[in-house]
Every structure is written in C-alpha cells, then in structure tokens.
Write an enzyme that holds these catalytic residues in place. Sequence first.
Site, PDB file in Angstrom:
ATOM      1  N   GLN A  78       0.822  -1.207   0.000  1.00 49.71           N
ATOM      2  CA  GLN A  78       0.000   0.000   0.000  1.00 49.71           C
ATOM      3  C   GLN A  78       0.855   1.255   0.000  1.00 49.71           C
ATOM      4  OE1 GLN A  78      -2.221  -0.449   3.701  1.00 49.71           O
ATOM      5  NE2 GLN A  78      -0.389  -1.229   4.682  1.00 49.71           N
ATOM      6  N   ASP A 115       1.117  -8.331  11.784  1.00 51.72           N
ATOM      7  CA  ASP A 115       0.786  -7.345  10.754  1.00 51.72           C
ATOM      8  C   ASP A 115       1.578  -7.670   9.499  1.00 51.72           C
ATOM      9  OD1 ASP A 115      -0.518  -4.259  10.740  1.00 51.72           O
ATOM     10  OD2 ASP A 115       0.953  -4.679   9.181  1.00 51.72           O
ATOM     11  N   ASP A 155       1.166 -12.776   7.702  1.00 52.97           N
ATOM     12  CA  ASP A 155      -0.242 -12.808   7.322  1.00 52.97           C
ATOM     13  C   ASP A 155      -1.076 -13.270   8.518  1.00 52.97           C
ATOM     14  OD1 ASP A 155      -2.758 -13.494   6.322  1.00 52.97           O
ATOM     15  OD2 ASP A 155      -1.965 -14.147   4.391  1.00 52.97           O
ATOM     16  N   ALA A 156      -1.926 -12.385   9.043  1.00 50.87           N
ATOM     17  CA  ALA A 156      -2.737 -12.728  10.214  1.00 50.87           C
ATOM     18  C   ALA A 156      -3.695 -13.874   9.927  1.00 50.87           C
ATOM     19  CB  ALA A 156      -3.511 -11.497  10.688  1.00 50.87           C
ATOM     20  N   ASP A 163      -7.759  -5.513  13.971  1.00 49.35           N
ATOM     21  CA  ASP A 163      -7.593  -4.088  13.664  1.00 49.35           C
ATOM     22  C   ASP A 163      -6.953  -3.998  12.290  1.00 49.35           C
ATOM     23  OD1 ASP A 163      -7.373  -1.353  13.779  1.00 49.35           O
ATOM     24  OD2 ASP A 163      -5.593  -1.364  15.061  1.00 49.35           O
TER      25      ASP A 163
END
Length: 379
Positions: free
Chosen positions: A45, A135, A168-169, A186
């Site tokens: 991102q 995260d 990777d959660a 979150d």
Amino acid sequence: MADNDEIIDKERSKSGFKYVEDVAPGLKLEMDLKTIYHTSISEFQEVLVIDSYFGRTLVTDGKTQSSEHDEFVYHESLVHPPLFWSALLSGESQPDGTRIPGSAPKSVFIGGGGELATAREVLKHKSIERLVMVDIDPTVVEVCKTYMPQWGGEAVINHPKMELIVGDAHKYLMETQEKFDVIIMDISDPIEAGPGIALYTQEFYQRTIEVLNKPNGVFVTQAGSADFIPHPHAFPESSDDEDGTKGSWCFSPILNTLATVFDHAIPYSCPVASFGEDWGFVMAFNGDAKEARALADLPFEVIDELIEERIEAVPGVPEHRYRSKGVNRLLTGKEKGSEALKHYDGVTHRGLFSMSKSLRIAMKSDKRIMTIDNPVFMY
C-alpha cells in the site's frame, strides 16, 4: 531517497497544500495540509504521515487510519470493552445476575494494528501475560515507530509481554495451535483488491472460535462506517451497483456474518472526527442468551471499578501534544486507572452500545452475509 523526494513533491503539487479524502460517494473531507512527514509505497500500500487539521495522521491508500486528535477514541473503544467482557466471562455469576471478574484476559491476539496503538491499549491491562500481534506490512510498523511514537513506538515493540510478527494474520490464525482469551482484528477495511477481505468472511470467523479459549473467549473487529443516520448509499438497492457488493457499508454484513458463527454478535459505535463519520465495531462471543444484553447494560460503576483495578499506563510512551497542552512527556507507567485512559469509562461504555434508532433499523433491514464466494466490499 530521491524517489521519496519525488513522491513528496508530487503529493504537495497534487494537493495544493490541501488534504482531500473520499469519505463516501459524493462526500469528501478537505483540510489544510501543513506538513508531509513521510510518503512511500510498500509492497502492499501507499503509506503517508501528514500533519493536518487533526494533527499528525497516518494515511494508507488515501484513507485516514488514525490521527493525533482522536486515535485514542478508536483504539480505546476497540480494545477495552472486549477485554473487560472476557474478564467478566471468566469470573463467577452471582444470584442477582452480576459477575465477579476472573483472572482473564491473559492472552490476546491482534491481527493488523501496525500503528501499535491497539497493542498499547492491550498492554495497559495488568492481567495480560502474552500479546501476539501479526501485521503484514513492516513498512507501516516502521513508519509509525519513527514518526508516531505516541501511538506506542519502541515502548510497545520492546515490551516483554509483546511478540510482534511480520506476516499474514489470516495464515497465522489458520495454522496456530495456540489459544487466546481475546482476538482483536484491527485490519484494513474490506475493499476490493485489498489484503484484508479474507479476514471478514464466515469461513475465517468459524476458525476464530477454535482459537478462542472457553468460556471467556471474545472476538472483536473494526467494522467500518456506522453513520448515526445512514445515507442511502449504504444499501445496495439504493446504489448504482447491481450486485450489491460495492459502494456500500459493511457494518451490518459483518454483524450478520459473525451472528451465523457465534451465539452473540453485538454491534457498537463511536464518533471519530478524523474519519469524517461514526465508526462501527462488532464483538462476538458464546454463552447464555442473557449475557448479550448484560454486556450493553453493564452499570457504569462496574466498568469504572474494573478500570481502577486493572489498568495502568505503558511506561515510555510519549503523551500526545493535543492531550497535554503542548507538552510532550513520557508516561512513567505509574499512571493507573482512569488517569491512564483518555476516552473510555463507565458512562462512555453505555454510550458505545446506545446506537441511534435510524442505525438500528437500517442494520436490521440489511441481510447480507460475507463469505469467500460472496464478499461485500466497502467504499
């Protein structure tokens, strides 16, 4: 470094020293852009840290994630209700229907949370023995640590109870053998082509039940826009999107989906000015039917007692200048109870769960459920 300088110049030129953000179809939030502290493009991102009307602000892919002005409103609302509810579920029920809190929560998992403020709030609970945060974007964590230490920074990353994993959660929770008292998601909104959509599906929620401890396991997720008076764009039948998956809110679909998996899925919301709208959360847990109503109806004295007994500041986290009249000071960790929180208390708790009639009616009319094969995307 040259590439970053070029991106900064591009952003300044494009904004005309204004920061403009799309909030909803036909609605933009515009404010003075005072400074661009950082801009980069990670593997996942675009990441910016700016100074605007709301103070220092983290922006990813053009969307405000949190601001100096009110990040504590979002993070305290996300964290403390589920952790205190886990404490009460782990305790003993009394004949009059009240509960004596138990020793939980001891273990917490955070999916996402790169700003580190969610972890900061979890670590304020003296009962915590282990906190795992996963995260996917190390750039966000590093940028927040460098430019936004008030959110948690080194004090949180290096906390002895904290384990930070870059990964990777979704994959972590699918594969872990560990169990947690509370799972907090979150994560980024479920936008099309975004990395977070798999973390909002029925299939994923079914797995979280297996990872939660019983009987005090509690799941909570941020759930996007929760306008006090929902706009027609929130509903697929009122938008230009014929299949009902785009240009809409996700608050009620997330609630509906969790309700298919857990015995109880409870929505709540709070105003977040820097988002330009109210924001929703959904807490889910299993147990007796009367427990669901008890959560929203907890007397404010119960919450205030829990805060005084169980909360203390995280040492070494700088205070926000907005909240300290221009003076940055390091919290000693000796601040306890209500002194360690800026937003959440017993009265606020009751307000979080008192959603407007318009919002409740709107959510009741929305029957969508989110699955891998039938996702729902947020604007």
